[in-house]
Design a protein around this motif. Structure first.
Motif, mmCIF file in Angstrom:
data_model
loop_
_atom_site.group_PDB
_atom_site.id
_atom_site.type_symbol
_atom_site.label_atom_id
_atom_site.label_comp_id
_atom_site.label_asym_id
_atom_site.label_seq_id
_atom_site.Cartn_x
_atom_site.Cartn_y
_atom_site.Cartn_z
ATOM 1 N N TRP A 515 6.544 -10.759 -5.337
ATOM 2 C CA TRP A 515 6.587 -9.974 -4.200
ATOM 3 C C TRP A 515 7.764 -8.912 -4.150
ATOM 4 N N GLU A 516 8.855 -9.355 -4.782
ATOM 5 C CA GLU A 516 9.906 -8.505 -4.819
ATOM 6 C C GLU A 516 9.764 -7.442 -5.879
ATOM 7 N N ALA A 517 8.803 -7.611 -7.026
ATOM 8 C CA ALA A 517 8.435 -6.624 -7.752
ATOM 9 C C ALA A 517 7.535 -5.789 -7.208
ATOM 10 N N LEU A 518 6.629 -5.889 -6.330
ATOM 11 C CA LEU A 518 5.944 -5.258 -5.812
ATOM 12 C C LEU A 518 6.590 -4.198 -4.918
ATOM 13 N N ILE A 519 7.424 -4.717 -4.076
ATOM 14 C CA ILE A 519 8.440 -3.976 -3.129
ATOM 15 C C ILE A 519 9.196 -3.024 -3.999
ATOM 16 N N ASP A 520 9.896 -3.527 -5.234
ATOM 17 C CA ASP A 520 10.240 -2.627 -6.133
ATOM 18 C C ASP A 520 9.502 -1.401 -6.512
ATOM 19 N N ARG A 521 8.157 -1.674 -6.948
ATOM 20 C CA ARG A 521 7.450 -0.570 -7.366
ATOM 21 C C ARG A 521 6.908 0.274 -6.273
#
Length: 572
Positions: A515-521
């Motif tokens: 989820w954090e990776a999606l937010i970072d993208r």
């Protein structure tokens, strides 16, 4: 603010004690605050009631209301005046400016109304001058006197002379009138032909009844060692004995009331009827006094009702029942607002969990919500406000902004932990770096609320308590984000290396990492869009201005139709 943050980090247990102090004092304030549907009406208002039984409304307006308006209108600091004339009664309400002394306003109106009494029609009762509360014009509840055996006259007498007195002994309760029933009276039915034969007029009969139905203080008499109080009550207890009232005294001309008429124990013409379960009964509207709580008045009345039933005349046959309870709507309104506030707090908590991914941070942020609300209740109690729909609405609206302070501080602390700072340093930097932006944001909110708080007239009565509730909650939340949040962060949070070592192996941790990776993208995509806008500043401004002009063109017909219907279409 840096000093407060450092002191909080050095003394975390003192901060915890201060938080428990807020909890205790806030709980006491919540218990002591009156609860009602509307705020307390603080602008002084005085009501003048003047009675002249049987006078038509037109004559009341011309001969009583008009004159009292001119007299009482001379009071200082009066803002406006309202009046109403009905059959047999004049009602005048004088509203004063907010800075006027309530006792001084009441004294002025009382003196002026007394000064107008010699200019009122003969027989007018002295004006009754009382403080007026527009929020108490609707009864808090209605008590019905229900009986299957007693008639309406008995119910009216019991309600007026017994129940009203016992109800008004309840703190905050007022029972001014009784509705329904028949008002007992003694009428003398006269024979016109017999009166003419004896050369008597109606005034002769009235004077005789007044002169011989007499109560006069006589004093006392001392006989030896005893002192006797002499009772000179010559009023009739048995109606049939009134036939012996002499109308004329003289040799061969003596005549009595029984010679020309018949005294009868009867009732006035009934002007209102009350039915309870299909039977004609009596009810008493119960109002609350100025500053009293509707819930307290109704609850106290329900507790005292069984005792009142036992004390009244014909107690086994007359029952007291609450047939209308205004506190139900007050409780429902307050319950709905509390539910909305709790729902907002839960949703805020879920947002924190989703975007920060740490339960400890979520717990710290959630703790600021009840602490801020209880601190706001302390402020409301100190300023003399109540728990009502407006203050609860203000607290519900403030939940989002007040939790923002904690979220911003925690997120900044989270960022410094990710940069490798130790927990104590991250807590200090996370709170200190955002102190000024949060302060400016809070001040902007206060400026938006200022027009509501400073609104004159009835607007201040409604919206000032709401503005104060929001302001108190946000002030407490800002102080908590500079003291409670950093101290708890230093105690409860861990560095990112420790968190990764302990938690990154679980499925929940891996899901949150995705989820954090999606937010970072998403953030990276936003950054690229922002770079494009900054490289094309003029085009961006031109597009924004064009959209503004287009929106005005679309809203023009709506504005003209709703707000300026008389303006020609060509003006837009």
């Amino acid at each position: 603010m840096n000093g407060l943050i450092r002191a909080s980090l050095r003394n975390p247990y003192a901060v915890i004690v201060a938080m428990f102090t807020i909890l205790v004092m806030g709980g006491l304030a919540l218990y002591a605050l009156p609860v009602d549907i509307l705020p307390i009406f603080r602008a002084p208002a005085v009501q003048v009631l003047t009675f002249y039984s049987g006078m038509p409304a037109v004559s009341v307006e011309k001969d009583i209301t008009n004159r009292l308006e001119r007299w009482t209108g001379q009071a200082n600091n009066m803002s406006r005046q309202e009046s109403r004339s009905i059959v047999g009664a004049s009602i005048i309400r004088n509203y004063f400016q907010g800075n006027a002394d309530p006792n001084g306003a009441l004294g002025q109106v009382m003196s002026l109304s007394t000064g107008a009494l010699p200019f009122l029609p003969p027989g007018t009762l002295p004006p009754v001058v009382l403080p007026f509360d527009p929020t108490a014009t609707v009864p808090a509840c209605i008590v019905a006197l229900d009986s299957k055996t007693q008639n309406e006259s008995t119910l009216y007498d019991v309600g007026r002379y017994e129940v009203r007195n016992m109800v008004m002994a309840i703190p905050g309760a007022v029972a001014p009138v009784v509705f329904g029933g028949k008002v007992r009276t003694v009428l003398a039915y006269l024979d016109r032909q017999k009166m003419q034969a004896r050369h008597l007029s109606l005034t002769d009969v009235m004077d005789a009844i007044d002169n011989y139905n007499l109560f006069m203080p006589t004093g006392d008499a001392k006989f030896g060692d005893l002192d006797f109080a002499i009772d000179s009550n010559s009023m009739y207890n048995i109606i049939s004995e009134m036939k012996g009232i002499p109308l004329r005294v003289g040799p061969g001309t003596a005549m009595f009331l029984g010679d020309i008429g018949k005294p009868t124990d009867t009732n006035f013409i009934q002007t209102n009827v009350v039915r309870v379960n299909g039977r004609r009964q009596v009810y008493i509207p119960i109002f609350r006094q100025l500053g009293s709580s509707t819930l307290t008045v109704v609850d106290s009345l329900k507790e005292e009702a069984p005792g009142i039933e036992q004390k009244v005349t014909h107690s086994p046959e007359i029952n007291l029942r609450v047939v209308m309870d205004q506190s139900i709507y007050v409780r429902q309104s307050i319950k709905a607002l509390v539910q909305e506030g709790l729902l907002g707090a839960i949703l805020c908590s879920l947002v924190i969990v989703v975007f920060l991914g740490q339960l400890r941070m979520t717990a710290i942020a959630i703790c600021t919500i009840p602490l801020s609300v209880l601190g706001a209740l302390i402020g409301l109690y100190a300023t003399g406000n109540t728990v009502n729909v407006m203050t609860l609405a203000g607290l519900a609206l403030a939940i989002g902004p007040l939790v923002d302070s904690a979220i911003i501080c925690l997120e900044n602390t989270h960022r410094h932990l990710a940069l490798g700072d130790n927990v104590r340093q991250a807590a200090f930097l996370g709170a200190s770096e955002v102190a000024m932006p949060e302060l400016v944001s809070s001040l902007c909110t206060f400026l938006v609320l200022a027009p509501l708080a400073l609104m004159p007239g009835m607007g201040a009565f409604l919206f000032r308590p709401m503005a104060l509730a929001v302001a108190f909650a946000m002030i407490i939340a800002y102080v908590l984000s500079r003291s409670f949040v950093p101290s708890m962060s230093a105690l409860l949070l861990k560095s990112h290396s420790e968190e990764e070592h302990v938690h990154r192996r679980g499925p929940i941790a891996r899901a949150f990492a995705a989820w954090e990776a999606l937010i970072d993208r998403s953030i990276a995509l936003y950054v690229r869009g922002l770079d494009f806008v900054l490289r094309n500043r003029r085009a961006t401004v031109a597009v924004a201005v064009s959209l503004l002009i287009l929106s005005l063109g679309l809203l023009g017909p709506v504005i003209r139709r709703d707000f300026f219907p008389e303006v020609d279409a060509g003006a837009f």
